[in-house]
Design a protein around this motif. Structure first.
Motif, PDB file in Angstrom:
ATOM      1  N   GLU A 145      -5.387  14.930  31.611  1.00 21.85           N
ATOM      2  CA  GLU A 145      -4.019  14.506  31.857  1.00 21.85           C
ATOM      3  C   GLU A 145      -3.995  13.092  32.440  1.00 21.85           C
ATOM      4  OE1 GLU A 145      -3.787  18.967  33.190  1.00 21.85           O
ATOM      5  OE2 GLU A 145      -5.018  17.312  33.858  1.00 21.85           O
ATOM      6  N   ILE A 146      -2.972  12.347  32.034  1.00 15.25           N
ATOM      7  CA  ILE A 146      -2.765  11.003  32.571  1.00 15.25           C
ATOM      8  C   ILE A 146      -1.338  10.958  33.098  1.00 15.25           C
ATOM      9  CG2 ILE A 146      -2.803   8.528  32.090  1.00 15.25           C
ATOM     10  CD1 ILE A 146      -4.646   9.151  29.708  1.00 15.25           C
ATOM     11  N   TRP A 147      -1.234  10.951  34.430  1.00 14.88           N
ATOM     12  CA  TRP A 147       0.073  10.970  35.091  1.00 14.88           C
ATOM     13  C   TRP A 147       0.241   9.741  35.963  1.00 14.88           C
ATOM     14  CZ3 TRP A 147       0.330  16.497  37.647  1.00 14.88           C
ATOM     15  CH2 TRP A 147       0.297  17.483  36.647  1.00 14.88           C
ATOM     16  N   VAL A 148       1.499   9.327  36.110  1.00 15.14           N
ATOM     17  CA  VAL A 148       1.859   8.282  37.065  1.00 15.14           C
ATOM     18  C   VAL A 148       3.140   8.717  37.771  1.00 15.14           C
ATOM     19  CG1 VAL A 148       0.802   6.405  35.738  1.00 15.14           C
ATOM     20  CG2 VAL A 148       3.204   6.939  35.389  1.00 15.14           C
ATOM     21  N   ALA A 149       3.360   8.183  38.955  1.00 16.45           N
ATOM     22  CA  ALA A 149       4.594   8.474  39.689  1.00 16.45           C
ATOM     23  C   ALA A 149       5.411   7.195  39.810  1.00 16.45           C
ATOM     24  CB  ALA A 149       4.265   9.019  41.076  1.00 16.45           C
ATOM     25  N   TYR A 150       6.724   7.388  39.813  1.00 12.96           N
ATOM     26  CA  TYR A 150       7.649   6.274  40.031  1.00 12.96           C
ATOM     27  C   TYR A 150       8.865   6.829  40.754  1.00 12.96           C
ATOM     28  CZ  TYR A 150      10.965   2.550  39.264  1.00 12.96           C
ATOM     29  OH  TYR A 150      11.896   1.565  39.465  1.00 12.96           O
ATOM     30  N   LEU A 151       9.208   6.250  41.888  1.00 10.56           N
ATOM     31  CA  LEU A 151      10.335   6.680  42.717  1.00 10.56           C
ATOM     32  C   LEU A 151      10.268   8.173  43.017  1.00 10.56           C
ATOM     33  CD1 LEU A 151      13.289   4.608  41.205  1.00 10.56           C
ATOM     34  CD2 LEU A 151      11.993   4.162  43.294  1.00 10.56           C
ATOM     35  N   GLY A 152       9.069   8.683  43.261  1.00  7.43           N
ATOM     36  CA  GLY A 152       8.890  10.076  43.643  1.00  7.43           C
ATOM     37  C   GLY A 152       8.824  11.069  42.497  1.00  7.43           C
ATOM     38  N   VAL A 153       9.002  10.602  41.267  1.00  2.00           N
ATOM     39  CA  VAL A 153       8.955  11.465  40.087  1.00  2.00           C
ATOM     40  C   VAL A 153       7.631  11.233  39.365  1.00  2.00           C
ATOM     41  CG1 VAL A 153      10.073  12.036  37.889  1.00  2.00           C
ATOM     42  CG2 VAL A 153      11.459  11.364  39.857  1.00  2.00           C
ATOM     43  N   ILE A 154       6.988  12.322  38.945  1.00  2.30           N
ATOM     44  CA  ILE A 154       5.706  12.218  38.251  1.00  2.30           C
ATOM     45  C   ILE A 154       5.928  12.374  36.752  1.00  2.30           C
ATOM     46  CG2 ILE A 154       3.415  13.232  37.955  1.00  2.30           C
ATOM     47  CD1 ILE A 154       3.646  14.186  40.885  1.00  2.30           C
ATOM     48  N   TYR A 155       5.389  11.416  35.995  1.00  2.00           N
ATOM     49  CA  TYR A 155       5.528  11.398  34.541  1.00  2.00           C
ATOM     50  C   TYR A 155       4.177  11.596  33.869  1.00  2.00           C
ATOM     51  CZ  TYR A 155      10.032   9.276  35.581  1.00  2.00           C
ATOM     52  OH  TYR A 155      11.287   9.029  36.066  1.00  2.00           O
ATOM     53  N   ASP A 156       4.194  12.295  32.731  1.00  2.00           N
ATOM     54  CA  ASP A 156       2.995  12.487  31.927  1.00  2.00           C
ATOM     55  C   ASP A 156       2.957  11.382  30.871  1.00  2.00           C
ATOM     56  OD1 ASP A 156       0.957  13.269  30.242  1.00  2.00           O
ATOM     57  OD2 ASP A 156       1.619  15.347  30.088  1.00  2.00           O
ATOM     58  N   VAL A 157       2.018  10.449  31.008  1.00  2.00           N
ATOM     59  CA  VAL A 157       1.893   9.338  30.063  1.00  2.00           C
ATOM     60  C   VAL A 157       0.685   9.523  29.134  1.00  2.00           C
ATOM     61  CG1 VAL A 157       3.117   7.707  31.544  1.00  2.00           C
ATOM     62  CG2 VAL A 157       0.633   7.901  31.734  1.00  2.00           C
ATOM     63  N   THR A 158       0.163  10.752  29.065  1.00  3.24           N
ATOM     64  CA  THR A 158      -1.026  11.065  28.282  1.00  3.24           C
ATOM     65  C   THR A 158      -0.888  10.627  26.820  1.00  3.24           C
ATOM     66  OG1 THR A 158      -1.408  12.987  29.698  1.00  3.24           O
ATOM     67  CG2 THR A 158      -2.607  12.914  27.616  1.00  3.24           C
ATOM     68  N   LYS A 159       0.289  10.810  26.229  1.00  2.00           N
ATOM     69  CA  LYS A 159       0.482  10.518  24.806  1.00  2.00           C
ATOM     70  C   LYS A 159       0.655   9.030  24.506  1.00  2.00           C
ATOM     71  CE  LYS A 159       2.536  15.014  23.939  1.00  2.00           C
ATOM     72  NZ  LYS A 159       3.774  15.726  23.657  1.00  2.00           N
ATOM     73  N   SER A 160       0.818   8.226  25.518  1.00  2.00           N
ATOM     74  CA  SER A 160       1.027   6.797  25.308  1.00  2.00           C
ATOM     75  C   SER A 160      -0.286   6.092  24.963  1.00  2.00           C
ATOM     76  CB  SER A 160       1.612   6.154  26.566  1.00  2.00           C
ATOM     77  OG  SER A 160       1.656   4.745  26.421  1.00  2.00           O
TER      78      SER A 160
ATOM     79  N   VAL B 134      11.395   2.395  30.860  1.00  2.34           N
ATOM     80  CA  VAL B 134      10.166   2.708  30.140  1.00  2.34           C
ATOM     81  C   VAL B 134       9.754   4.165  30.383  1.00  2.34           C
ATOM     82  CG1 VAL B 134       8.531   1.969  31.931  1.00  2.34           C
ATOM     83  CG2 VAL B 134       7.905   1.755  29.539  1.00  2.34           C
ATOM     84  N   PHE B 135      10.142   4.739  31.507  1.00  2.00           N
ATOM     85  CA  PHE B 135       9.773   6.122  31.819  1.00  2.00           C
ATOM     86  C   PHE B 135      10.635   7.149  31.091  1.00  2.00           C
ATOM     87  CE2 PHE B 135       8.227   3.772  35.580  1.00  2.00           C
ATOM     88  CZ  PHE B 135       6.887   4.110  35.480  1.00  2.00           C
ATOM     89  N   ASP B 136      11.738   6.725  30.502  1.00  2.00           N
ATOM     90  CA  ASP B 136      12.644   7.654  29.811  1.00  2.00           C
ATOM     91  C   ASP B 136      11.972   8.401  28.671  1.00  2.00           C
ATOM     92  OD1 ASP B 136      14.610   6.860  31.543  1.00  2.00           O
ATOM     93  OD2 ASP B 136      15.712   5.659  30.079  1.00  2.00           O
ATOM     94  N   LYS B 137      10.953   7.810  28.069  1.00  6.71           N
ATOM     95  CA  LYS B 137      10.318   8.453  26.909  1.00  6.71           C
ATOM     96  C   LYS B 137       9.203   9.425  27.287  1.00  6.71           C
ATOM     97  CE  LYS B 137       7.884   4.163  26.195  1.00  6.71           C
ATOM     98  NZ  LYS B 137       7.791   3.031  25.315  1.00  6.71           N
ATOM     99  N   PHE B 138       8.934   9.574  28.579  1.00  2.00           N
ATOM    100  CA  PHE B 138       7.852  10.454  29.027  1.00  2.00           C
ATOM    101  C   PHE B 138       8.402  11.717  29.687  1.00  2.00           C
ATOM    102  CE2 PHE B 138       5.999   6.126  29.324  1.00  2.00           C
ATOM    103  CZ  PHE B 138       5.095   6.258  28.290  1.00  2.00           C
ATOM    104  N   ASP B 139       7.626  12.800  29.575  1.00  2.00           N
ATOM    105  CA  ASP B 139       8.007  14.063  30.180  1.00  2.00           C
ATOM    106  C   ASP B 139       7.824  14.002  31.690  1.00  2.00           C
ATOM    107  OD1 ASP B 139       8.540  15.198  27.686  1.00  2.00           O
ATOM    108  OD2 ASP B 139       6.499  15.959  27.471  1.00  2.00           O
TER     109      ASP B 139
END
Length: 77
Positions: free
Chosen positions: A20-35, A65-70
């Protein structure tokens, strides 16, 4: 309610220790694995598995940019 993850749990999702490849932004964690831009766990000088809130200020794009990630969950305070 979103599942909460600690900074340590987020750090394990860096594309190196786990798949898994995750990042956080403003307290929300996003899965960027598919990018394709995060394929090796980094994107330019930014590394996955951490909170990128402060770093985004210098990015050439907006937070849309985070809108496209789960959303995976939220970063535990």
């Amino acid at each position: 309610m979103q599942k909460e993850y600690t900074k340590h749990q987020l750090a394990l999702r860096n594309g190196q220790d786990r798949d898994e490849i995750w990042v956080a932004y403003l307290g929300v964690i996003y899965d960027v694995t598919k990018s394709r831009l995060w394929r090796k766990g980094n994107h330019y000088e930014h590394w996955a598995g951490q909170d990128l809130t402060e770093e985004l200020k210098d990015a050439p794009h907006t937070d849309y940019v985070f809108d496209k990630f789960d959303v995976i969950g939220v970063l535990k305070k």
